[in-house]
Design a protein around this motif. Sequence first.
Motif, short mmCIF file in Angstrom:
data_model
loop_
_atom_site.label_atom_id
_atom_site.label_comp_id
_atom_site.label_asym_id
_atom_site.label_seq_id
_atom_site.Cartn_x
_atom_site.Cartn_y
_atom_site.Cartn_z
N SER A 120 0.81 -1.22 0.00
CA SER A 120 0.00 0.00 0.00
C SER A 120 0.84 1.27 0.00
N GLY A 121 2.16 1.11 -0.04
CA GLY A 121 3.03 2.28 -0.07
C GLY A 121 3.40 2.82 1.30
N GLN A 122 3.10 2.06 2.37
CA GLN A 122 3.58 2.46 3.69
C GLN A 122 5.09 2.29 3.71
N VAL A 141 7.52 5.66 10.34
CA VAL A 141 6.61 4.89 9.49
C VAL A 141 5.61 5.88 8.91
N THR A 142 5.18 5.62 7.68
CA THR A 142 4.21 6.50 7.04
C THR A 142 2.91 5.75 6.80
N GLY A 143 1.91 6.50 6.39
CA GLY A 143 0.67 5.91 5.91
C GLY A 143 0.86 5.53 4.44
N GLY A 146 3.45 6.93 1.36
CA GLY A 146 4.46 7.77 2.00
C GLY A 146 3.91 9.00 2.70
N LEU A 147 2.62 9.07 2.93
CA LEU A 147 2.02 10.25 3.57
C LEU A 147 1.91 10.06 5.07
N ASP A 148 1.81 11.16 5.81
CA ASP A 148 1.57 11.15 7.26
C ASP A 148 2.65 10.40 8.04
N VAL A 149 3.80 11.01 8.18
CA VAL A 149 4.94 10.41 8.89
C VAL A 149 4.68 10.37 10.39
#
Length: 186
Positions: A120-122, A141-143, A146-149
């Motif tokens: 999912s791109g985490q 870790v991101t959502g 790569g969003l929301d670090v």
Amino acid sequence: TPQAAVGFDPTAPKHGTLQGKVMPTIARLATAFVAALSASVVGLSASAAPIYSVTELGSFGGGTLPKAINNSGQVVGMSQTAPRLGHVYDVAFITGTNGIGIENLNFGGVSSIATGINASGQVVGNSRYMISFYDYYRALVTGANGLDVAVLGTLGGSTTMAYDINDSGQVVGWSENSFGRAHAFI
């Protein structure tokens, strides 16, 4: 020898440095890989030979070191900036599908690297921080994509490092405990 045919230099440094030697080392390894790959398909007929292509990932002005790829072709790793005031900075990155479009993950710190990515791109990775002359690292870790670090906690010590993430979002790495001893975590 096959090594001489691909430009292998046994006297070359085994590891790159931040002074621009990372890319030549990677180039030698890539050349050796391509030669080995070519040698492995020599016995196949022309119609069965696989076709490979190479896509430039881009950079932030310096060398780029990929660390992981998911099934969508999103790549993560570290890219160096162009020298600024005599310094080169390591910055964690993610690409879009099929390695297109390099983006800064904004992990912060004085340097950072992305080390793993799931379906999912985490992304997981690490940032280096400094207080006076004391260095410590934090796992991040991101959502999705790569969003929301988010910063991972520690086991009571000052440093934690993340190495990979599975498709369920479980992160594996290590952390110091309050006595400074490293312990693995999931």
